[in-house]
Scaffold this motif. Structure first.
Motif, PDB file in Angstrom:
ATOM      1  N   GLU A 107      -3.470   8.623   2.372  1.00  0.00           N
ATOM      2  CA  GLU A 107      -3.824   9.325   1.073  1.00  0.00           C
ATOM      3  C   GLU A 107      -5.062   8.458   0.518  1.00  0.00           C
ATOM      4  O   GLU A 107      -5.234   7.267   0.382  1.00  0.00           O
TER       5      GLU A 107
ATOM      6  N   THR B   7       2.983   4.281  -1.638  1.00  0.00           N
ATOM      7  CA  THR B   7       2.542   4.917  -3.037  1.00  0.00           C
ATOM      8  C   THR B   7       3.886   5.790  -2.922  1.00  0.00           C
ATOM      9  O   THR B   7       4.375   6.512  -2.177  1.00  0.00           O
TER      10      THR B   7
ATOM     11  N   SER C 149      -6.818  14.768  14.837  1.00  0.00           N
ATOM     12  CA  SER C 149      -6.784  13.516  15.807  1.00  0.00           C
ATOM     13  C   SER C 149      -6.219  14.026  17.066  1.00  0.00           C
ATOM     14  O   SER C 149      -5.526  15.131  17.005  1.00  0.00           O
TER      15      SER C 149
ATOM     16  N   LYS D 146      -8.371  13.246   3.385  1.00  0.00           N
ATOM     17  CA  LYS D 146      -7.095  12.332   3.860  1.00  0.00           C
ATOM     18  C   LYS D 146      -7.081  12.382   5.301  1.00  0.00           C
ATOM     19  O   LYS D 146      -7.284  13.580   5.954  1.00  0.00           O
ATOM     20  N   ASN D 147      -7.242  11.285   6.018  1.00  0.00           N
ATOM     21  CA  ASN D 147      -7.627  11.251   7.538  1.00  0.00           C
ATOM     22  C   ASN D 147      -6.153  11.480   8.223  1.00  0.00           C
ATOM     23  O   ASN D 147      -5.113  10.793   7.522  1.00  0.00           O
ATOM     24  N   VAL D 148      -6.018  12.006   9.178  1.00  0.00           N
ATOM     25  CA  VAL D 148      -4.901  12.233  10.034  1.00  0.00           C
ATOM     26  C   VAL D 148      -5.026  11.437  11.478  1.00  0.00           C
ATOM     27  O   VAL D 148      -6.110  11.208  11.930  1.00  0.00           O
ATOM     28  N   GLY D 149      -3.854  11.031  11.754  1.00  0.00           N
ATOM     29  CA  GLY D 149      -3.567  10.202  12.829  1.00  0.00           C
ATOM     30  C   GLY D 149      -2.615  10.755  13.906  1.00  0.00           C
ATOM     31  O   GLY D 149      -1.446  10.995  13.635  1.00  0.00           O
ATOM     32  N   VAL D 150      -2.694  10.867  15.128  1.00  0.00           N
ATOM     33  CA  VAL D 150      -1.757  11.353  16.043  1.00  0.00           C
ATOM     34  C   VAL D 150      -1.601  10.457  17.374  1.00  0.00           C
ATOM     35  O   VAL D 150      -2.847  10.126  17.738  1.00  0.00           O
TER      36      VAL D 150
ATOM     37  N   PHE E 107      -0.600  10.121   8.219  1.00  0.00           N
ATOM     38  CA  PHE E 107      -1.839  10.393   7.300  1.00  0.00           C
ATOM     39  C   PHE E 107      -2.132   9.535   6.087  1.00  0.00           C
ATOM     40  O   PHE E 107      -1.194   8.935   5.639  1.00  0.00           O
TER      41      PHE E 107
ATOM     42  N   GLY F 125      -2.452   4.741   0.598  1.00  0.00           N
ATOM     43  CA  GLY F 125      -0.970   4.337   1.269  1.00  0.00           C
ATOM     44  C   GLY F 125      -1.183   5.649   2.768  1.00  0.00           C
ATOM     45  O   GLY F 125      -2.063   6.122   2.705  1.00  0.00           O
ATOM     46  N   PHE F 126      -0.114   5.345   3.317  1.00  0.00           N
ATOM     47  CA  PHE F 126       0.005   6.259   4.490  1.00  0.00           C
ATOM     48  C   PHE F 126       1.512   6.698   4.618  1.00  0.00           C
ATOM     49  O   PHE F 126       2.465   6.361   4.248  1.00  0.00           O
ATOM     50  N   GLN F 127       1.511   8.012   5.281  1.00  0.00           N
ATOM     51  CA  GLN F 127       2.684   8.473   5.303  1.00  0.00           C
ATOM     52  C   GLN F 127       2.849   8.660   7.054  1.00  0.00           C
ATOM     53  O   GLN F 127       1.657   9.005   7.649  1.00  0.00           O
TER      54      GLN F 127
ATOM     55  N   GLN G  28      -9.674  17.851   9.066  1.00  0.00           N
ATOM     56  CA  GLN G  28      -9.435  16.505   9.572  1.00  0.00           C
ATOM     57  C   GLN G  28      -8.601  16.710  11.063  1.00  0.00           C
ATOM     58  O   GLN G  28      -7.722  17.769  11.204  1.00  0.00           O
TER      59      GLN G  28
ATOM     60  N   GLN H  63       3.712  10.607  -2.536  1.00  0.00           N
ATOM     61  CA  GLN H  63       2.967  11.274  -1.609  1.00  0.00           C
ATOM     62  C   GLN H  63       3.674  12.448  -0.746  1.00  0.00           C
ATOM     63  O   GLN H  63       4.738  12.413  -0.745  1.00  0.00           O
TER      64      GLN H  63
ATOM     65  N   VAL I 208       2.692  10.946  13.979  1.00  0.00           N
ATOM     66  CA  VAL I 208       1.884  11.500  13.174  1.00  0.00           C
ATOM     67  C   VAL I 208       1.786  10.668  11.855  1.00  0.00           C
ATOM     68  O   VAL I 208       2.708  10.355  11.288  1.00  0.00           O
TER      69      VAL I 208
ATOM     70  N   LEU J 296       0.534  -0.940   0.257  1.00  0.00           N
ATOM     71  CA  LEU J 296      -0.038   0.171  -0.229  1.00  0.00           C
ATOM     72  C   LEU J 296       0.879   1.196  -0.030  1.00  0.00           C
ATOM     73  O   LEU J 296       0.403   2.510   0.078  1.00  0.00           O
TER      74      LEU J 296
END
Lengths: 128, 128, 128
Positions: free
Chosen positions: B127, A4, C112, B8-12, B125, B108-110, C110, A7, B123, A2
């Motif tokens: 894509e 990419t 978090s 795009k969702n963010v997570g912390v 997020f 994908g995620f960063q 967004q 980004q 952190v 997953l």
């Protein structure tokens, strides 16, 4: 997979404010521009400001996702300027950092800084 | 409403390093892959590395914005690998986590990780 | 210059949980909506929840990148609601905050939140 290519990279950094020694002139002058030093020195808490600005530089460096900026260029080439109207931090790259961004097709960076009595934290992300 | 679908969702996530018990083998083996264990165990501070990697998994889980990954899949299915060149953390999903990402049209995620002596923060997020 | 107009703004905020005085009714009622107060008061740790929600409001405010929301509108106009299914925080703007977002062509946010025993941290970003 997953993962990419192409980004927008994110960078986060957290610093203990007590770890930033603002009396270490060599460290300060190697890593902060004249206008950053002027800005941070004139806030209510210079140590917090230097810690926050340092944290922002580190977060941008991580979002730049490069191997290194070369021995001669610490974090001075990643300059954190302040929006004249809102006071919000903005990113201005110079020298090797600017070249690294161009090589990675990064158009610009967004950064935000926060600190309390103990720590400073910053988040940056790159626009590709 | 200013809320929009398809963002795009963010997570912390922030973790106290002292809260991660790296001697709890059940916890480690349930949540970390073999290559994560190998990587974290061989850093200068294994406890900080496990805390940072755990924090990254939690941040990605939040950015995945799903209800749960199911009882059998703790956070092992969210694997944090390291870029061979830069050392930067990258995200590799497996099993239920990969399925949840596909269901949410996440490409994908960063992720980025930072820690000091006290805490680890990450952190992430997604894509879309 | 590598700065670009029209980028998605990011906001980060970190708060010491001990600094949030949930017994200060004036502060709580000025800054939190009824449904936020209801939500935070009914968690296992109301003080942590208020700190996390406050941190989220501050992070959104920074991502809004505006000068101020006006004297009459503290952070109550930036409401943090919870997704009924996942429990994830979502952003709902009202009044001056909603107007500021429209002025900046921001479609949504967004956000978090995370906290441990000491601190709460939140990251927000704006979709432009």
């Amino acid at each position: 997979s997953l993962m990419t290519k192409g980004q927008k990279n994110v960078g986060v950094d957290v610093e203990l404010i007590s770890e930033i020694n603002i009396n270490n002139e060599t460290f300060i002058e190697r890593n902060f521009t004249e206008s950053e030093i002027l800005y941070c020195s004139n806030t209510a808490s210079p140590q917090s400001s230097f810690a926050g600005t340092w944290s922002a530089k580190e977060a941008v460096f991580k979002a730049l996702d490069t191997v290194s900026l070369g021995a001669g260029a610490p974090l001075k080439d990643i300059e954190i300027i302040r929006d004249a109207k809102t006071g919000a931090p903005k990113v201005q790259l110079h020298g090797d950092a600017a070249d690294a961004a161009i090589d990675s097709d990064i158009r610009g960076f967004q950064v935000s800084i926060s600190h309390n009595d103990i720590q400073a934290v910053a988040v940056a992300f790159a626009e590709i």
